[in-house]
Write an enzyme that holds these catalytic residues in place. Structure first.
Site, PDB file in Angstrom:
ATOM      1  NE  ARG A 258       0.289   0.718   8.191  1.00  0.00           N
ATOM      2  CZ  ARG A 258      -0.766   0.857   7.410  1.00  0.00           C
ATOM      3  NH1 ARG A 258      -1.323  -0.144   6.800  1.00  0.00           N
ATOM      4  NH2 ARG A 258      -1.253   2.131   7.672  1.00  0.00           N
ATOM      5  NE  ARG A 273       1.138  -8.570   3.660  1.00  0.00           N
ATOM      6  CZ  ARG A 273      -0.224  -8.173   3.945  1.00  0.00           C
ATOM      7  NH1 ARG A 273      -0.577  -7.626   5.251  1.00  0.00           N
ATOM      8  NH2 ARG A 273      -1.225  -8.584   3.357  1.00  0.00           N
ATOM      9  CD  GLU A 345      -5.675  -1.291   1.340  1.00  0.00           C
ATOM     10  OE1 GLU A 345      -5.272  -0.515   1.857  1.00  0.00           O
ATOM     11  OE2 GLU A 345      -5.945  -2.527   2.011  1.00  0.00           O
ATOM     12  CB  SER A 348      -8.408   1.993   2.794  1.00  0.00           C
ATOM     13  OG  SER A 348      -7.558   2.337   3.547  1.00  0.00           O
ATOM     14  NE  ARG A 385       0.559  -2.525  -0.764  1.00  0.00           N
ATOM     15  CZ  ARG A 385      -0.376  -3.315   0.207  1.00  0.00           C
ATOM     16  NH1 ARG A 385      -1.359  -3.498  -0.320  1.00  0.00           N
ATOM     17  NH2 ARG A 385       0.211  -3.865   1.083  1.00  0.00           N
TER      18      ARG A 385
END
Length: 421
Positions: A258, A273, A345, A348, A385
């Protein structure tokens, strides 16, 4: 893309969905116009083809001057049919382009608002209290010899990293535990390609408003995936699948990429991140009427995984303005991060209804014969993460980290991670 039947029957519901997302509602009227134009073009082309067919029968029976007259008329009609078919093709393309501009219709019960307007559905576990100064995951990971951010930046640039020694082992242990959890619950384990063609990336809804997040290899016209959801959504594209025995469930293990465009200055410390990470992603094909129940099952499997790493977490119902283009509803599980004194988070899960499968032409056949568009769903079982939450919640006063009991068999029985420096 959305179902045109829904658009025609209740355009105001589609407008309301766009407004709830904070997106342009006028695209609904543009789509209605494109749909009307396309239906008109189809009707005209069909009518002319029918007239052409009937005229052909008359030519076959005619003779002399009448035949010459009919042949002249047939030639003129042929030109009209050609023009009408060209108009229909253009209208078809315009309709598809108009459809692609609309996000999925927000599901009932989704909270209104933006990123900060989520609804907390529940809390599980109690944040730990420490009688020593809390270290963050980067300080812990560095002292354990588990991660090296400086060399990651030297080799690849900012937000890249090396997982080393026990850090690499910990990630593999996490992903292997997730893979075992998935297969035990009937998922087929898949290692998919991480490069996909444009039509697959577009079909999953990732080339819209958030296309700046995606890495593209221009010379090869391929995209690096940000989640194995993308290749798994393309796995059955253009196919009629068999759902007679129930949903098709896959678990994709992949590296993910990403660009994190627009997030500069946010979570730049450590591995929260980053540009590259590993993830095990659940992906499901099912009947549309089964999708809501399947969504709850995916959330349940995610919570079972979080229980295994023994961290406090909460479940949130994501607000409409923070949904991805393809999601009708999304639940996030956020773990407590002691160094930040907040929840972040970890997982999800999204119900994409028929939005992706309609774009990718993935159908199934009902018992009575007709085909229908499948529904697709996705959900995270583990990512890099997660190391953040494990290190911080299980840290001890001497800088060591306790290994959650369920994870120990995947780390050779290791109970504690000891500092190396």
């Amino acid at each position: 893309m959305i179902d045109l039947k829904t658009l025609r029957e209740d355009p105001e519901a589609v407008r309301a969905s766009q407004r709830a997302r904070g997106e342009d509602a006028s695209v609904v009227d543009a789509l209605l116009s494109a749909d009307e134009r396309r239906r008109s073009a189809v009707s005209r082309a069909d009518s002319l083809r029918a007239e052409q067919k009937q005229l052909g029968k008359q030519v076959g029976k005619a003779a002399g001057e009448e035949r010459e007259h009919l042949l002249k008329k047939a030639k003129e009609l042929s030109a009209q049919v050609k023009d009408a078919e060209a108009e229909q093709a253009e209208a078809d393309q315009a309709l598809v382009e108009a459809q692609k501009k609309l996000s999925n219709i927000v599901g009932p019960g989704v909270p209104p608002g933006g990123e900060d307007d989520y609804a907390v559905l529940k809390h599980v576990g109690v944040p730990p209290e420490f009688d020593f100064e809390v270290k963050d995951h980067l300080e812990l990971g560095t002292s354990l010899g588990a991660m090296d951010m400086e060399r990651g930046a030297k080799v690849a640039g900012a937000r890249f990293y090396f997982l080393t020694g026990i850090g690499a082992q910990l990630e593999l242990a996490l992903l292997n535990m997730a893979a075992a959890h998935a297969t035990a619950n009937g998922f087929t384990l898949v290692v998919p390609p991480v490069l996909v063609r444009p039509e697959i990336m577009e079909g999953t809804g990732f080339l819209g408003a958030h296309s700046s997040e995606v890495y593209r290899l221009e010379e090869d016209d391929l995209y690096l995936v940000g989640t194995s959801e993308v290749p798994l959504a393309g796995y059955h594209s253009g196919e009629i699948i068999d759902l007679g025995a129930g949903p098709l469930r896959y678990a994709g293990w992949s590296s993910c990429f990403r660009r994190e465009a627009g997030s500069y200055g946010r979570d730049t410390r450590g591995i929260i991140r980053v540009h590259q990470f590993n993830k095990l992603e659940m992906f499901v094909y099912c009947r549309e009427e089964d999708a809501v129940a399947e969504h709850e099952r995916l959330l349940g499997w995610e919570e079972e995984m979080l229980a295994k790493i023994e961290v406090p977490y909460r479940v949130i119902d994501t607000a409409a303005g923070d949904l991805g283009a393809s999601a009708a509803r999304k639940y996030d599980c956020e773990a407590w991060i002691p160094s930040q004194q907040t929840y972040r988070e970890l997982t999800s899960t999204s119900n994409c209804t028929t939005f992706q499968a309609r774009r990718l032409n993935t159908r199934y056949r009902e018992a009575d014969g007709p085909t229908r568009i499948a529904a697709t769903l996705n959900g995270t079982l583990a990512t890099t993460r997660w190391i953040v939450a494990i290190l911080e919640n299980h840290q001890q006063a001497d800088g060591s980290v306790r290994v959650p009991e369920a994870l120990r068999p995947f780390l050779g029985g290791r109970e504690v991670l000891e500092p190396t420096r």
